[in-house]
Scaffold this motif. Structure first.
Motif, PDB file in Angstrom:
ATOM      1  N   VAL A   1      85.856 -50.201 -27.611  1.00  0.00           N
ATOM      2  CA  VAL A   1      87.124 -50.876 -27.889  1.00  0.00           C
ATOM      3  C   VAL A   1      87.058 -52.324 -27.441  1.00  0.00           C
ATOM      4  CG1 VAL A   1      89.565 -50.963 -27.272  1.00  0.00           C
ATOM      5  CG2 VAL A   1      88.481 -48.760 -27.785  1.00  0.00           C
ATOM      6  N   TRP A   2      86.514 -52.570 -26.237  1.00  0.00           N
ATOM      7  CA  TRP A   2      86.399 -53.952 -25.757  1.00  0.00           C
ATOM      8  C   TRP A   2      85.464 -54.755 -26.641  1.00  0.00           C
ATOM      9  CZ3 TRP A   2      89.873 -56.178 -23.140  1.00  0.00           C
ATOM     10  CH2 TRP A   2      90.610 -55.500 -22.174  1.00  0.00           C
TER      11      TRP A   2
ATOM     12  N   ILE B   1      87.426 -55.713 -29.683  1.00  0.00           N
ATOM     13  CA  ILE B   1      88.395 -56.762 -29.355  1.00  0.00           C
ATOM     14  C   ILE B   1      87.696 -58.114 -29.245  1.00  0.00           C
ATOM     15  CG2 ILE B   1      89.938 -57.626 -27.561  1.00  0.00           C
ATOM     16  CD1 ILE B   1      90.653 -54.682 -26.982  1.00  0.00           C
ATOM     17  N   VAL B   2      86.551 -58.143 -28.554  1.00  0.00           N
ATOM     18  CA  VAL B   2      85.806 -59.390 -28.414  1.00  0.00           C
ATOM     19  C   VAL B   2      85.316 -59.872 -29.771  1.00  0.00           C
ATOM     20  CG1 VAL B   2      83.704 -60.411 -27.452  1.00  0.00           C
ATOM     21  CG2 VAL B   2      85.139 -58.921 -26.030  1.00  0.00           C
TER      22      VAL B   2
ATOM     23  N   SER C   1      86.005 -46.934 -24.151  1.00  0.00           N
ATOM     24  CA  SER C   1      86.398 -48.224 -23.585  1.00  0.00           C
ATOM     25  C   SER C   1      85.452 -49.363 -23.941  1.00  0.00           C
ATOM     26  CB  SER C   1      86.538 -48.108 -22.063  1.00  0.00           C
ATOM     27  OG  SER C   1      87.843 -47.694 -21.736  1.00  0.00           O
ATOM     28  N   PRO C   2      84.144 -49.250 -23.696  1.00  0.00           N
ATOM     29  CA  PRO C   2      83.239 -50.352 -24.063  1.00  0.00           C
ATOM     30  C   PRO C   2      83.269 -50.657 -25.550  1.00  0.00           C
ATOM     31  CG  PRO C   2      82.115 -48.784 -22.640  1.00  0.00           C
ATOM     32  CD  PRO C   2      83.436 -48.154 -23.056  1.00  0.00           C
TER      33      PRO C   2
END
Length: 44
Positions: free
Chosen positions: A25-26, A29-30, A22-23
């Motif tokens: 992937v985020w 994305i950022v 999750s971190p």
């Protein structure tokens, strides 16, 4: 049965991989959002 549950409930492989991915992937994305913003700002 007890030996199968000698780990914490949140220590399951699926939960662990989700918490690790999750971190990342985020962050991707950022990073893509920032790169797109910079691209459109410079080439707008």
């Amino acid at each position: 049965m007890k030996t199968e549950f000698n780990h914490a409930p949140n220590d399951s492989p699926r939960s662990g991989s989700t918490k690790k991915v999750s971190p990342v992937v985020w962050a991707v994305i950022v990073a893509v959002a920032v790169a797109a913003t910079v691209w459109f700002t410079t080439h707008g």
